[in-house]
Design a protein around this motif. Structure first.
Motif, PDB file in Angstrom:
ATOM      1  N   ALA B 372       0.824  -1.206   0.000  1.00  0.00           N
ATOM      2  CA  ALA B 372       0.000   0.000   0.000  1.00  0.00           C
ATOM      3  C   ALA B 372       0.864   1.263   0.000  1.00  0.00           C
ATOM      4  CB  ALA B 372      -0.925  -0.010   1.213  1.00  0.00           C
ATOM      5  N   GLN B 373       2.007   1.182   0.648  1.00  0.00           N
ATOM      6  CA  GLN B 373       2.882   2.359   0.699  1.00  0.00           C
ATOM      7  C   GLN B 373       3.455   2.697  -0.677  1.00  0.00           C
ATOM      8  OE1 GLN B 373       5.623   2.651   4.161  1.00  0.00           O
ATOM      9  NE2 GLN B 373       4.985   0.560   4.549  1.00  0.00           N
ATOM     10  N   VAL B 374       3.833   1.652  -1.421  1.00  0.00           N
ATOM     11  CA  VAL B 374       4.385   1.880  -2.757  1.00  0.00           C
ATOM     12  C   VAL B 374       3.297   2.481  -3.659  1.00  0.00           C
ATOM     13  CG1 VAL B 374       5.277   0.707  -4.809  1.00  0.00           C
ATOM     14  CG2 VAL B 374       6.143   0.099  -2.538  1.00  0.00           C
ATOM     15  N   VAL B 375       2.078   1.938  -3.539  1.00  0.00           N
ATOM     16  CA  VAL B 375       0.958   2.467  -4.323  1.00  0.00           C
ATOM     17  C   VAL B 375       0.730   3.936  -3.984  1.00  0.00           C
ATOM     18  CG1 VAL B 375      -1.541   2.315  -4.631  1.00  0.00           C
ATOM     19  CG2 VAL B 375      -0.144   0.218  -4.581  1.00  0.00           C
ATOM     20  N   LEU B 376       0.727   4.249  -2.706  1.00  0.00           N
ATOM     21  CA  LEU B 376       0.478   5.618  -2.278  1.00  0.00           C
ATOM     22  C   LEU B 376       1.574   6.566  -2.761  1.00  0.00           C
ATOM     23  CD1 LEU B 376      -1.074   7.721  -0.701  1.00  0.00           C
ATOM     24  CD2 LEU B 376       0.057   6.937   1.380  1.00  0.00           C
ATOM     25  N   ALA B 377       2.827   6.131  -2.666  1.00  0.00           N
ATOM     26  CA  ALA B 377       3.933   6.981  -3.105  1.00  0.00           C
ATOM     27  C   ALA B 377       3.748   7.364  -4.568  1.00  0.00           C
ATOM     28  CB  ALA B 377       5.272   6.266  -2.892  1.00  0.00           C
ATOM     29  N   GLY B 378       3.389   6.370  -5.402  1.00  0.00           N
ATOM     30  CA  GLY B 378       3.172   6.647  -6.814  1.00  0.00           C
ATOM     31  C   GLY B 378       2.034   7.637  -7.024  1.00  0.00           C
TER      32      GLY B 378
END
Lengths: 511, 511
Positions: B372-378
């Motif tokens: 979820a963090q990688v998705v949010l960063a993008g």
């Protein structure tokens, strides 16, 4: 004796190995024969043809059996002569049982955090170091592609998984499948008695918060997983370290003594299966006694059980909770080590404190993210999880066997280490003159990360121990790492700088 | 006066509305005219043709402007006559400011959990009830498809996201983009000063654990988000309730008085932007004074700021942390309300307690799940987040306007309520004879879930208040729900059973 003859029945009759592929059963058979001294160094192994005939197996199975034995360094091929049993490894003794006269001392506030912080800042200066200090298996041993596909499917079926808030205490389907699955480990609970947590560590936090107040005393195993010592420190609790055996885990008599002399003990925390760092598996009779002891004393028994399904063989050993009749046991576990370190999914059953655990979980972090839970529920419903576990255990066993052989050869005389029945960690006792902290520094400088014994106790009792893991499926890599680590240790002993920080020294040597 | 004439420049000059679509700017313009009394009930609105000519806009824009005004019940269409300003709504006054003579009482241990548990078990008996009690927006207002696609992309690029353990304290790319983004809210921190947490609630827990010991006193706003009261209860802390204004939030003078008379206050917890449940936004001058006051007193100021980006207009108001010069402010926030309730992503900057917060986070739950963090960063890297926020705010504003009109019409005389500048919650003061607990029971029986004022304070001061939210983009649904709720309230007042549990009664009426 050149060759051994086997009764066919002998090979297939072992009940423990029924779940193993045939090549593995046969390899185990020969391994026992070598271990027992029935086959000795220099003995010739059966030819392929003889092997196939005797065991009634195909060439592929025969080849694979020998490959296994060769990889764990028990046999070797000699050109044009066939396979022979290798020269015996230097017999390194097992780690000693704790001294029965060693009684628990006084409970202490934990001060481990500063030590761990120092380690962590050192790690961060060597991001490329091979991590021989962890408990997480190599990423290629986890079902990456299956979980990725399951995630895509879950998001197709339920696109709002990321955007709609989830239910309190976790996904109902996952909680239900967990309640069904743990029947096998002897635990009878309903889906509403399962609360999902952020990994096993949140579960242990909640358990401790439910049954203690700051200043209370908690009995723990010694040596003890440093993460638990950190939790105790962060909650302002005192740790009372109870000796643990490398083979059977927590010493029940010592705990019984402690409970009589320390009426302020509010909880006992135990890792019953593959204790961290010892790797011990508590026998059923000990488990029953431990639960009974805590029940009689009215003390919460917090069971941290994330490694149960990594124990070799099937069925896996039972959890302490299986013997619990009145809610004394708080059961904590996770899927971090067995299935997916990146998913951070654990769960807790709070025993008779379950409602309080639920309140604390809600107040502390609400429900878990739901996507990973839905993926996990689907995975557990099929046979995929059981198949994955079998592969994971087989690979870890091979890694351990190879690593054990390498340690035996490479480490200095006087080294002892455990032979755990699962997982990937060894608890290695170095010669007393060698400081694990000094070896840690030297190893890091050489690109290897180990976990020094200093962080596994408040007492300093394990300062010449290390926890060493086999984190890779690349066996050559493990050999090489252990060889380098062993020669560092030998050099330090020879030079007599075993108790100093060798940083400057090693740098100098490189120039 | 039948029609109004406008200068073209007048419409386009408003600097605050530049980010709004044209139809919205024009609708706002007429709304202000109606609000100011420039246009009065029964006045005819410009014909479509006149509207298009005067404002130089298309038919689509004109139609859309009138549709907005019609949806918020400011104008109505009369067959073959055009649009007219509607009869004025009964003028319900705003919730009163707190009595300046009301000084903070004594700090109390919180006992809110039993009340909340009782509410929750009642909810669970009515799983289909429309939730007018929450703070999470309708799932169709969150970018479900964009986040789903981003998740698929992330898993394609990095298949081991689920199976490899993540870095401590969160994904480095996300922490870096957050550090860049918060510059806009006046906060200057580095990526390593951001620690990712499981939602904002874990952040607040960590903040309190970092600066208090059980038994300490914490100053909170009154009324106060019940989740915070639960956290205080779970940590064994005392709450000292400081009056808060429906327009400007925490009363700084009252806090100053409290800090002088309660030297045991260890922390102040404040929701500066869209206080929950009041919806107040603290003016900049108050924010500056509050930070200065806590800095001088040497007391930690814990800022819980999850609603900042839901405040109408751009730029969003600043965080308290913007005025912090010596680490007094611990900043806690999340993306649960603004982007994805299902992702459970929050973060914390611990001010001068940051290292201790880091230790506590590691001991409590390790790192967050990484996917979820990688998705949010993008998502944050692109303009998608800003566009999403604009749409979300616009829709919530429309829902609030419609709901305000409905409350005004449907609720009994003597009702007062807030007009928040963002979010989706109203704080509604019922006539004093009406118990919110009784209305809660009756509403649930009628398929509506509201949040009674009883859980927003330890003092009983808000027992005739409710928090009422507009959780749907279906405005007819909101109308209907408020109508039913209002008539329940009226009936209870008339029958004089406003202070009893009306369960049995309502059942009888149905038969």
């Amino acid at each position: 004796m050149d060759e051994l003859t086997f009764e066919r029945r002998d090979t297939s009759a072992s009940p423990a190995s029924d779940s193993q592929p045939l090549y593995r059963q046969l390899a185990d058979h020969y391994r026992r024969a070598i271990g027992n001294g029935v086959l000795r160094a220099g003995d010739r192994m059966p030819s392929m043809r003889a092997f196939m005939q005797r065991h009634g197996v195909s060439l592929a199975t025969a080849t694979e059996s020998y490959r296994v034995l060769e990889r764990v360094a028990l046999i070797e091929a000699r050109p044009r002569s066939g396979y022979f049993v290798r020269a015996p490894l230097a017999a390194l003794p097992a780690v000693a049982e704790p001294d029965p006269a060693l009684l628990p001392g006084s409970a202490q506030f934990v001060g481990i955090h500063a030590t761990i912080s120092a380690l962590v800042s050192k790690f961060q200066r060597y991001p490329q170091a091979l991590n021989l200090g962890g408990t997480t298996a190599s990423p290629d041993l986890y079902p990456t592609e299956a979980l990725r596909q399951a995630t895509l499917r879950a998001l197709r079926r339920e696109p709002t998984l990321l955007t709609a808030a989830g239910p309190d205490f976790g996904d109902p389907a996952l909680r239900a499948v967990i309640a069904r699955r743990v029947l096998e480990s002897g635990i009878e609970i309903g889906a509403d008695e399962v609360i999902m947590t952020h990994g096993g560590i949140e579960a242990v936090n909640l358990a401790l918060r439910a049954v203690t107040q700051p200043g209370d005393t908690v009995a723990v195993e010694s040596p003890c997983f440093f993460g638990l010592l950190q939790v105790l420190e962060s909650l302002g609790l005192r740790a009372l370290e109870i000796p643990a055996s490398p083979s059977t885990g927590l010493a029940i008599d010592a705990l019984s003594f402690a409970l009589q002399h320390h009426p302020d003990i509010k909880a006992v925390v135990v890792v019953p299966n593959l204790q961290n760092p010892l790797g011990s598996v508590m026998p059923d009779a000990h488990k029953a006694s431990l639960v009974e002891l805590c029940t009689r004393a009215g003390v919460a028994l917090i069971e941290d059980d994330p490694y149960r399904e990594l124990v070799d063989g099937e069925p896996a050993p039972k959890s302490l909770k299986a013997w619990d009749t009145n809610g004394t046991v708080i059961h904590c576990t996770s899927f971090n080590k067995t299935l997916a370190p990146g998913m951070r999914i654990g769960w807790i059953n709070g025993g008779r404190w379950h409602p309080r655990v639920g309140m604390l979980k809600f107040a502390q972090s609400r429900h878990n993210e739901r996507l990973a839970q839905v993926v996990l529920a689907g995975f557990l419903e099929t046979g995929a999880y059981a198949r994955h576990l079998r592969r994971l255990r087989d690979s870890l066993r091979l890694q351990r066997e190879r690593m054990a052989a390498a340690i035996t050869v490479a480490f200095p005389e006087g080294t002892r280490f455990t032979s755990p029945r699962g997982g990937q960690c060894f608890w290695v006792e170095l010669p007393a003159a060698l400081s694990s902290a000094a070896l840690f520094d030297a190893a890091l400088d050489d690109g290897l990360r180990i976990m020094p014994g200093t962080v596994f106790s408040n007492t300093g009792r394990f300062d010449h121990f290390i926890r060493l893991s086999c984190p890779s499926t690349d066996l050559e890599l493990l050999d090489d790492a252990v060889r380098r680590l062993g020669s560092l240790a030998r050099r330090m002993l020879e030079r007599g700088d075993a108790h100093t920080d060798v940083h400057a020294d090693t740098h100098a040597a490189k120039r």
